[in-house]
Design an enzyme around this catalytic site. Structure first.
Site, mmCIF file in Angstrom:
data_model
loop_
_atom_site.group_PDB
_atom_site.id
_atom_site.type_symbol
_atom_site.label_atom_id
_atom_site.label_comp_id
_atom_site.label_asym_id
_atom_site.label_seq_id
_atom_site.Cartn_x
_atom_site.Cartn_y
_atom_site.Cartn_z
ATOM 1 N N CYS A 1 7.081 -53.128 9.959
ATOM 2 C CA CYS A 1 8.220 -53.286 9.066
ATOM 3 C C CYS A 1 9.373 -52.369 9.465
ATOM 4 O O CYS A 1 9.987 -52.549 10.512
ATOM 5 C CB CYS A 1 7.770 -53.085 7.625
ATOM 6 S SG CYS A 1 8.889 -53.753 6.385
ATOM 7 N N HIS A 2 9.695 -51.349 8.678
ATOM 8 C CA HIS A 2 10.763 -50.405 8.996
ATOM 9 C C HIS A 2 10.253 -49.208 9.804
ATOM 10 O O HIS A 2 11.038 -48.371 10.239
ATOM 11 C CB HIS A 2 11.438 -49.911 7.709
ATOM 12 C CG HIS A 2 12.300 -50.936 7.059
ATOM 13 N ND1 HIS A 2 11.786 -51.978 6.315
ATOM 14 C CD2 HIS A 2 13.650 -51.111 7.064
ATOM 15 C CE1 HIS A 2 12.782 -52.734 5.871
ATOM 16 N NE2 HIS A 2 13.918 -52.231 6.319
#
Length: 188
Positions: free
Chosen positions: A113-114
């Site tokens: 994800c991030h």
């Protein structure tokens, strides 16, 4: 399922804003495969997790402090996402140094994800092919990486395996590749 018996896997987070399934699901996969999972964070206490960046979910006790660990103690590193988590983690020199320690030792790094934001600030994204949450694509390209829109990406061209995925719905593929890469690293 590959065996991770004897493997020691570090999970690196900030203290808040960690996307719960991106910590809990790989953690459980490592344990189910016979490995040990260690939660590393910058402070003592509990790491607060969320769902969809906003909804509180759980608290997980910190096992080790970021300033007191080195890559040599572990077989692999997992960087869960969560926008707040990743943004707080990426600016910490100790987090950047830990990532570089894994890379320099040729040990697996997995980010979802991030989480790949930390790879940029650690200076290890340049030349890598990886995926992430789509909003990071421009940041990763600007850092010299090749961004792909894929459920999971495995890149091993510089002697350190990198596993990345986009979002929680990619966790089955992410965990499968994480276990395979760590099992291979432990065997060699």
């Amino acid at each position: 399922m590959p065996s991770l018996t004897g493997a020691n896997v570090a999970f690196l987070t900030s203290m808040a804003g960690v996307e719960d399934p991106e910590l809990a699901v790989p953690w459980t996969a490592v344990l189910d495969a016979g490995g040990a999972a260690v939660l590393i964070a910058p402070e003592e206490g509990d790491v607060a997790t969320v769902a969809n960046d906003l909804e509180p979910v759980a608290a997980y006790p910190v096992n080790r402090l970021l300033d007191a660990v080195v890559a040599a103690e572990f077989d692999a590193l997992v960087i869960p996402g969560g926008t707040v988590n990743a943004d707080r983690l990426r600016v910490l020199p100790a987090a950047q140094a830990l990532v570089r320690g894994f890379v320099e030792a040729g040990k697996p790094v997995a980010a979802i994800c991030h989480g790949p934001w930390l790879l940029i600030d650690a200076g290890v994204a340049d030349g890598a092919t990886l995926t992430s949450y789509p909003s990071l694509a421009t940041d990763l390209r600007n850092a010299g990486a090749t961004w792909v829109d894929a459920e999971v990406s495995v890149w091993q061209e510089r002697g350190w395996p990198l596993v990345t995925s986009r979002r929680p719905s990619d966790l089955p593929a992410f965990c499968t590749m994480l276990l395979e890469v760590v099992a291979e690293a432990v065997r060699t």
